[in-house]
Design an enzyme around this catalytic site. Structure first.
Site, PDB file in Angstrom:
ATOM      1  N   SER A  74      10.318  -1.653  -6.112  1.00 12.41           N
ATOM      2  CA  SER A  74       9.828  -1.256  -4.793  1.00 12.41           C
ATOM      3  C   SER A  74       9.911  -2.404  -3.783  1.00 12.41           C
ATOM      4  CB  SER A  74       8.398  -0.711  -4.933  1.00 12.41           C
ATOM      5  OG  SER A  74       7.981  -0.064  -3.764  1.00 12.41           O
ATOM      6  N   LYS A 134      13.774   1.539  -7.560  1.00  5.86           N
ATOM      7  CA  LYS A 134      12.984   2.486  -6.767  1.00  5.86           C
ATOM      8  C   LYS A 134      13.369   2.282  -5.303  1.00  5.86           C
ATOM      9  CE  LYS A 134       8.274   4.023  -5.776  1.00  5.86           C
ATOM     10  NZ  LYS A 134       8.294   3.787  -4.312  1.00  5.86           N
TER      11      LYS A 134
END
Length: 544
Positions: free
Chosen positions: A447, A472
């Site tokens: 992320s 991600k």
């Protein structure tokens, strides 16, 4: 809305009145006979009654004039008249009594009938037939208006309906995929309000979850008030639990069912028990994680300080049964250390090591503080360790990138139509843009930490070491609803400065690290100092 069919006792002509008691609007049909001639024999005529339907008056409080409107635009603004504006069918008898054409006010076409050589009995029968057909057609008109009015939703929205609509509207405005997984989002709203039970809060929450499930997005989630509060506290610095960051398996074929460990907080219960990045959580307190939501799993892992939770973990081929005691896990995101290594003309003798474990509200400020401290010890290079950093707050990832970059794009924010926003820096926030920098990543780097790693790599600010990151490539925002619950919504996907979409792929490092390379600060320094160790990395190569 009421539809009234009436005839006046004092009138010689029957009429129909449609009225709306709530809006003070009325219109009246008057059935008025007109005299037309039929030629029976040459030179002789027989009178025939034909009914004329005429729109006599429209009274409405919209234009205040008390007169009939003359345009479709006027008609569409009045609730009662709108269905009439949409009439497009023709009502007619065999004798062509009258027809209704599209428009507002209603327009009627009158027809006369000329019949020759008709017997007297036929004259009477046709008179009756014409009048009857016209009356039936008028009744059909009134009925059609009644149906159109009654089909309009008239229920009052309850408090539960309003909460559902608040959630629906949040997704409508913020969700990244404007096709909403190939469905009509407006039609879903209307269907749900009609068919989904929302008599209490539990049923409303269920209806919201069912709505989000149609998006087929595991990261767009509904959070009940307690879960929403827990999520917010996790970004603010501390949690009571076992110190695990978890996610869904990468999705490659053959991956184990369950939830994957992204990282274990240093010094936390899970870290002390030997749980590693990439391990698979198979059960939590005797409940399988095969189809478990990550937020449900996070709630089960957290709890009152001193209580225990039982886990079944798969580490490679090994299955472990662990009982962990929950404790308050400090989420201080940064640890730093000065590493002194043997010097030469081609290497760096004083290396500042910074381990960043998460992006909470303290992240960028803590990195700046660590840089200042290491600078006071005269470091000549930095290592930024992002291994097992599962991400966190997107803005903190951006601010941390600005610390290291003199200028350049940090990340592109995209939707289905392409780039919609660009985050870049002009160097005004940079405090460490010149010293050599190496970045360490692994499959637990996810992320916001992937955004940082991709920005430093693509801007050629740093050399990346390790293994491909988690992958991600989507960004979620959290929205609070009026009752204290919330929604985590996928609002965008992102691309690195080189326009790489890393979703399910990850950021690819420049060089691997030895398999035995340690994750703690003391072990890191040892691998740079001892050339005989299995994890040895020449510090000159580290910054090449």
């Amino acid at each position: 809305m009421e539809v009234l069919a009436s005839s006046s006792a004092t009138s010689t002509h029957p009429h129909f009145t449609l009225s709306n008691p709530k809006k003070s609007s009325t219109f009246t049909f008057n059935l008025k006979p007109i005299i037309v001639s039929r030629q029976v024999h040459p030179g002789k005529f027989f009178p025939l009654r034909i009914v004329e339907a005429r729109l006599l008056c429209i009274r409405t409080n919209l234009n205040g004039s008390g007169s009939c409107g003359s345009s479709d635009a006027f008609c569409k603004h009045d609730f009662l008249f709108y269905p009439l504006c949409r009439l497009s069918k023709s009502f007619s008898s065999q004798s062509s009594c009258f027809a209704i054409s599209r428009g507002c006010p209603l327009r009627f076409r009158k027809h006369t009938i000329s019949l020759q050589n008709v017997s007297h009995s036929e004259k009477i029968r046709q008179n009756v037939s014409v009048v009857f057909v016209c009356i039936v057609a008028a009744m059909l008109l009134v009925t059609s208006v009644s149906v159109a009015v009654n089909n309009t939703p008239s229920w009052a929205l309850s408090e539960e309906n309003l909460l559902f609509l608040e959630a629906w509207r949040t997704i409508d405005r913020a969700y990244v995929d404007k096709t909403f997984n190939g469905q009509s989002w407006f039609r879903y709203r209307e269907t749900a309000l009609r068919n989904e039970p929302m008599n209490n809060r539990k049923e409303t929450y269920k209806a919201i979850r069912k709505m989000l499930a149609t998006l087929n997005d595991p990261f767009t989630r509904f959070l009940e008030p307690e879960k929403f509060k827990s999520l917010r506290s996790g970004t603010q610095g501390a949690l009571t639990g076992v110190g695990l960051s978890i996610g869904y398996p990468a999705g490659s074929e053959g991956s184990q069912a369950g939830l994957v460990v992204i990282s274990a907080a240093p010094g936390g219960p899970a870290n002390r028990a030997g749980i590693l990045s990439g391990d698979i959580i198979l059960e939590i307190d005797n409940t399988s994680t095969k189809n478990m939501d990550i937020y449900d799993a996070a709630e089960r892992l957290q709890g009152p300080e001193g209580t225990s939770v039982e886990l079944i973990i798969r580490t490679g081929p090994e299955i472990k049964h662990l009982a962990l005691t929950r404790e308050k896990v400090s989420l201080n995101p940064v640890k730093s250390r000065l590493c002194e290594v043997p010097s030469s003309e081609k290497n760096y003798s004083r290396i500042g090591y910074i381990k960043l474990t998460s992006f909470n509200q303290k992240a960028s400020a803590a990195v700046k503080e660590a840089i200042d401290t290491l600078r006071s010890n005269r470091v000549n290079a930095f290592v930024l360790d992002l291994r097992d950093n599962s991400g966190g707050l997107f803005p903190e990832g951006i601010e941390t990138a600005k610390i290291w970059l003199d200028k350049g794009v940090i990340v592109y924010i995209c939707d289905n139509r392409g780039v919609r926003d660009i985050y870049d820096t002009d160097g005004s926030s940079a405090i460490a843009a010149s010293e050599p920098l190496a970045v360490l990543v692994n499959k637990g780097t996810a992320s916001a930490s992937e955004i940082l790693a991709g920005a430093l790599k693509d801007n050629k600010r740093a050399v990346l070491f390790g293994e491909p990151t988690y992958g991600k490539g989507k960004i979620q925002s959290v929205f609070q609803l009026s009752d204290g619950s919330g929604l985590a919504v996928t609002v965008a996907r992102y691309e690195t400065p080189a326009h790489n979409d890393i979703d399910k792929i990850g950021v690819i490092p420049d060089h691997p690290l030895p398999n035995s390379f340690p994750k703690d600060d003391e072990g890191f320094c040892g691998c740079l100092q001892d050339s005989a160790s299995a994890c040895y990395v020449n510090n000159a190569q580290l910054f090449s």
